[in-house]
Write an enzyme that holds these catalytic residues in place. Sequence first.
Site, short mmCIF file in Angstrom:
data_model
loop_
_atom_site.label_atom_id
_atom_site.label_comp_id
_atom_site.label_asym_id
_atom_site.label_seq_id
_atom_site.Cartn_x
_atom_site.Cartn_y
_atom_site.Cartn_z
N PRO A 181 0.79 -1.24 0.00
CA PRO A 181 0.00 0.00 0.00
C PRO A 181 0.82 1.30 0.00
O PRO A 181 0.26 2.38 0.00
CB PRO A 181 -0.82 -0.10 1.29
CG PRO A 181 -0.01 -0.96 2.19
CD PRO A 181 0.73 -1.92 1.28
N SER A 182 2.13 1.19 -0.04
CA SER A 182 2.99 2.37 0.09
C SER A 182 2.99 3.23 -1.18
O SER A 182 3.37 2.76 -2.26
CB SER A 182 4.42 1.90 0.38
OG SER A 182 5.35 2.93 0.15
#
Length: 134
Positions: free
Chosen positions: A12-13
């Site tokens: 999710p970065s």
Amino acid sequence: MAPKLILHEIVPSPPVRAVKMLAKALDLELELKPVDLFTKEQYKPEYLKLNPTHTVPTLDDNGQIIWDSHAILIYLMDKYAKNDSMYPKDLVKRAIVNQFLFSDASIFDKFIGIMRPIIFGSVREINDWQKKVL
């Protein structure tokens, strides 16, 4: 021979996604190695050897280790781009690109400082002061 590029990531970065998008734009294949922050994998000795700041993303380009998404993006552009259309050599044009490239640094630090206790701790609400900072 295609470069062997290993990207240590968390899905999710946003910084990881930026590296993945650039790699795709440059037609580079990445071998993805997930880093499990919840089990504190980033603090294990083998990861700290790669990246003493224990952050993601971390890129391994045939043994050349680069960490910090900004540094990785610039490195990939300088090394693998076929021309300078996305990352110009002209200093003024490059400065304009860099303004946008680095603008997230101060914003993201504020955001992560507020979100870290929610994600990894027991905090469940953002207070009024934090809302103003965001």
